[in-house]
Design a protein around this motif. Structure first.
Motif, PDB file in Angstrom:
ATOM      1  N   SER A  45       4.990  -8.807  10.798  1.00 41.23           N
ATOM      2  CA  SER A  45       4.523  -8.993   9.427  1.00 41.23           C
ATOM      3  C   SER A  45       4.824  -7.756   8.582  1.00 41.23           C
ATOM      4  CB  SER A  45       3.019  -9.278   9.410  1.00 41.23           C
ATOM      5  OG  SER A  45       2.708 -10.419  10.154  1.00 41.23           O
ATOM      6  N   TYR A  46       4.578  -7.879   7.279  1.00 44.03           N
ATOM      7  CA  TYR A  46       4.745  -6.768   6.344  1.00 44.03           C
ATOM      8  C   TYR A  46       3.425  -6.517   5.627  1.00 44.03           C
ATOM      9  CZ  TYR A  46       9.781  -6.123   6.752  1.00 44.03           C
ATOM     10  OH  TYR A  46      11.049  -5.812   7.217  1.00 44.03           O
ATOM     11  N   GLY A  48       2.781  -5.154   2.096  1.00 40.20           N
ATOM     12  CA  GLY A  48       3.571  -4.784   0.937  1.00 40.20           C
ATOM     13  C   GLY A  48       5.037  -4.767   1.319  1.00 40.20           C
ATOM     14  N   LYS A  49       5.714  -3.669   1.039  1.00 40.77           N
ATOM     15  CA  LYS A  49       7.142  -3.562   1.366  1.00 40.77           C
ATOM     16  C   LYS A  49       7.397  -2.928   2.729  1.00 40.77           C
ATOM     17  CE  LYS A  49       7.742   0.853  -1.080  1.00 40.77           C
ATOM     18  NZ  LYS A  49       8.506   1.570  -2.140  1.00 40.77           N
ATOM     19  N   TYR A  50       6.311  -2.567   3.444  1.00 37.63           N
ATOM     20  CA  TYR A  50       6.477  -1.859   4.704  1.00 37.63           C
ATOM     21  C   TYR A  50       6.146  -2.747   5.903  1.00 37.63           C
ATOM     22  CZ  TYR A  50       6.617   2.373   1.846  1.00 37.63           C
ATOM     23  OH  TYR A  50       6.953   3.335   0.914  1.00 37.63           O
ATOM     24  N   TYR A  52       4.483  -4.056   9.228  1.00 37.61           N
ATOM     25  CA  TYR A  52       3.122  -3.894   9.738  1.00 37.61           C
ATOM     26  C   TYR A  52       3.098  -3.061  11.018  1.00 37.61           C
ATOM     27  CZ  TYR A  52      -1.353  -5.358  11.830  1.00 37.61           C
ATOM     28  OH  TYR A  52      -2.601  -5.386  12.412  1.00 37.61           O
ATOM     29  N   GLU A  81       4.999   4.835   8.348  1.00 35.31           N
ATOM     30  CA  GLU A  81       4.628   3.442   8.142  1.00 35.31           C
ATOM     31  C   GLU A  81       4.655   2.685   9.473  1.00 35.31           C
ATOM     32  OE1 GLU A  81       8.966   3.843   6.691  1.00 35.31           O
ATOM     33  OE2 GLU A  81       7.221   5.114   7.036  1.00 35.31           O
ATOM     34  N   PRO A 116      -1.762  -4.309   0.966  1.00 33.34           N
ATOM     35  CA  PRO A 116      -0.605  -3.916   0.161  1.00 33.34           C
ATOM     36  C   PRO A 116      -0.947  -2.895  -0.923  1.00 33.34           C
ATOM     37  CG  PRO A 116      -0.564  -6.271   0.551  1.00 33.34           C
ATOM     38  CD  PRO A 116      -1.887  -5.776   1.084  1.00 33.34           C
ATOM     39  N   TYR A 119      -0.585   1.028  -0.448  1.00 30.62           N
ATOM     40  CA  TYR A 119       0.688   1.722  -0.640  1.00 30.62           C
ATOM     41  C   TYR A 119       0.944   1.927  -2.128  1.00 30.62           C
ATOM     42  CZ  TYR A 119       1.849   1.311   4.293  1.00 30.62           C
ATOM     43  OH  TYR A 119       1.859   1.434   5.659  1.00 30.62           O
ATOM     44  N   SER A 120      -0.025   2.503  -2.789  1.00 29.21           N
ATOM     45  CA  SER A 120       0.067   2.899  -4.191  1.00 29.21           C
ATOM     46  C   SER A 120      -1.069   3.862  -4.434  1.00 29.21           C
ATOM     47  CB  SER A 120      -0.060   1.695  -5.120  1.00 29.21           C
ATOM     48  OG  SER A 120      -1.378   1.198  -5.114  1.00 29.21           O
ATOM     49  N   THR A 178       4.705   8.200   4.704  1.00 33.52           N
ATOM     50  CA  THR A 178       5.819   7.443   5.269  1.00 33.52           C
ATOM     51  C   THR A 178       6.845   8.406   5.858  1.00 33.52           C
ATOM     52  OG1 THR A 178       7.040   7.388   3.169  1.00 33.52           O
ATOM     53  CG2 THR A 178       5.474   5.604   3.585  1.00 33.52           C
ATOM     54  N   TYR A 184       0.779   8.359  -0.216  1.00 30.48           N
ATOM     55  CA  TYR A 184      -0.072   7.506  -1.037  1.00 30.48           C
ATOM     56  C   TYR A 184      -1.527   7.925  -0.856  1.00 30.48           C
ATOM     57  CZ  TYR A 184       4.094   4.538  -1.187  1.00 30.48           C
ATOM     58  OH  TYR A 184       5.369   4.061  -1.370  1.00 30.48           O
TER      59      TYR A 184
END
Length: 470
Positions: A45-46, A48-50, A52, A81, A116, A119-120, A178, A184
């Motif tokens: 799975s992911y 967000g963009k990374y 899991y 990540e 998700p 990651y911000s 990461t 983050y």
């Protein structure tokens, strides 16, 4: 006979590299890559963009054993990540020595699972809006920070098991890193304290006792919060403690007064800073760490102890007393320029350490070494120099020892990993090799035949430093 005695003495003080052939050191657990009993999402799975789960990014950085419940805590810092869970546990009674136990998230999966939005920096900003920055810190810390119902754990490096009051202390950096060093700030860094009940292995219920968010006044880079040390006062009681947190990137020691719910820091003293020329591991990885470990000696009649510490990138060993650290006024007055922070000796070539732990029963400090790939000991009744440091264990192949501690049953635990790869490079872990190990040996067996065996210094109730101001 005299000749042979002299030879043995020579080997004991100059023969650190000779080591001590402890056949009774047990390799309890080992992992090529951590595996969990269950995970809330599929491994492909992911978030967000990374991804899991990225196996080659997962290394167990630290461990802590609670003998009363038979619980082992293990941590996987989110320095890359693909880390499904940062704070984990298993029950050693369910696994034989030499095995690779399955992990489960501590205290539960929800608390360890990333979203998700993590990651911000938006989540961190939203959390900040909750706190009125105009309120003085002294008043703000009267708020029940530990009662936040929706808290989660972003990234934990090392667990500290409290065998006196049966608790777990960890520092959540609140920061996800990461592999390309993107960071983050998902939420504020925080001290987390959990109850460790005797039946924890069967119930898997661990109440949160306290959660203390750290104010920005005591840090600039939350990614650097590493270890935490618990200091009990002479009066006793589980609420009469001070906590000492090191920050390897801020070069600081943060002090938390549990009873008064207050916090301050000492920073930027030369003894807390890294030495870049001493920061290399295997001549390839640079770990330019500031102060990262604190070992506490015996308490005197007033509950003060010698606090030993060292930067991760330095062969120097330093000391102050907790009498200094517990004085907030001195911290606010930039007190670290005072002579109360002083060197006591040097570890010798490549003698940088990840952690030091003092065993009050035998008066011995144990060191988890980085560049040396070894665990060594020092009897605090002796002068501090390489002549009086003895090797407890050195493996055949390189391992970075990141945790060393003594449990309530008199066992010395040694944890090794490959954080030099995880944090010092973008290289993947070699999953065909063992990357993390946990070993143990009885303390008395570990120091037998070494310079650490016989204590010859002052008595515990006289244990004090003459340079401390009265």
């Amino acid at each position: 006979m005299k000749f042979f005695a002299e030879i043995l003495f020579f080997l004991s003080i100059f023969g650190g590299s000779f080591g001590v052939p402890h056949s009774n050191i047990v390799e309890e657990y080992l992992w090529k890559v951590p595996v969990w009993e269950s995970l809330p999402y599929k491994e492909d799975s992911y978030v967000g963009k990374y991804p899991y789960f990225i196996p080659e990014n997962n290394d167990i950085l630290g461990s802590g054993y609670h003998a009363k419940s038979g619980l082992m805590l293990v941590t996987i810092g989110r320095l890359r990540e693909g880390i499904p869970s940062t704070l984990n546990a298993f029950c050693p009674g369910e696994y034989p020595s030499g095995s690779s136990p399955l992990l489960w998230s501590f205290p539960d999966q929800r608390t360890n699972t990333l979203l998700p939005s993590d990651y911000s920096n938006a989540h961190y900003a939203a959390k900040r809006e909750v706190v009125d920055e105009d309120i003085p810190d002294k008043l703000r810390y009267k708020r029940p920070h530990y009662s936040i119902p929706d808290y989660r754990i972003m990234s934990v490096y090392h667990p500290t098991v409290d065998n006196v009051c049966d608790r777990l202390f960890v520092i959540d950096t609140g920061t996800i890193r990461t592999i390309d060093d993107t960071r983050y700030w998902s939420q504020r860094p925080a001290i987390l304290v959990y109850d460790l009940p005797a039946n924890g292995c069967s119930t898997r219920k661990f109440p949160l006792i306290r959660r203390v968010e750290l104010p920005e006044s005591v840090y600039s880079d939350p990614l650097g919060f590493d270890y935490i040390m618990v200091d009990y006062q002479s009066k006793g009681g589980c609420d009469e403690i001070f906590l000492y947190l090191d920050n390897i990137f801020d070069n600081s020691i943060v002090v938390y007064d549990w009873e008064k719910n207050d916090i301050w820091k000492f920073s930027n003293h030369s003894s807390m800073m890294p030495v870049p020329t001493e920061s290399y591991v295997q001549d390839k990885y640079q770990l330019n760490y500031g102060v990262m470990n604190i070992g506490l000696g015996w308490p005197d009649k007033k509950g003060n102890r010698v606090a030993y510490y060292a930067p991760g990138a330095s062969t120097g060993q330093y000391a102050t007393t907790t009498k200094v650290l517990k004085n907030k006024k001195k911290a606010l007055n930039n007190y670290p320029t005072n002579y109360d922070f002083r060197p006591i000796g040097y570890q010798g070539c490549k003698g940088t350490i990840h952690r030091q732990f003092f065993d009050e029963t035998c008066g011995v400090m144990f060191f988890a070494h980085m560049a040396l790939s070894a665990v060594r000991c020092w009897n605090v009744g002796n002068p501090f120099n390489p002549n009086y440091l003895s090797e407890v264990f050195r493996p055949k192949d390189f391992e970075l020892f990141s945790d060393v501690y003594v449990d309530s049953e008199g066992y010395l635990w040694m944890h090794s990993c490959h954080v030099e790869i995880i944090l010092g490079s973008s290289d993947p872990l070699d999953l065909s090799q063992v990357n993390a190990r946990i070993r143990r040996i009885r303390v008395q067996d570990a120091i037998e035949g070494t310079m650490c065996e016989n204590y010859g210094g002052t008595l515990p109730d006289e244990y004090a430093w003459s340079f401390v101001s009265e």
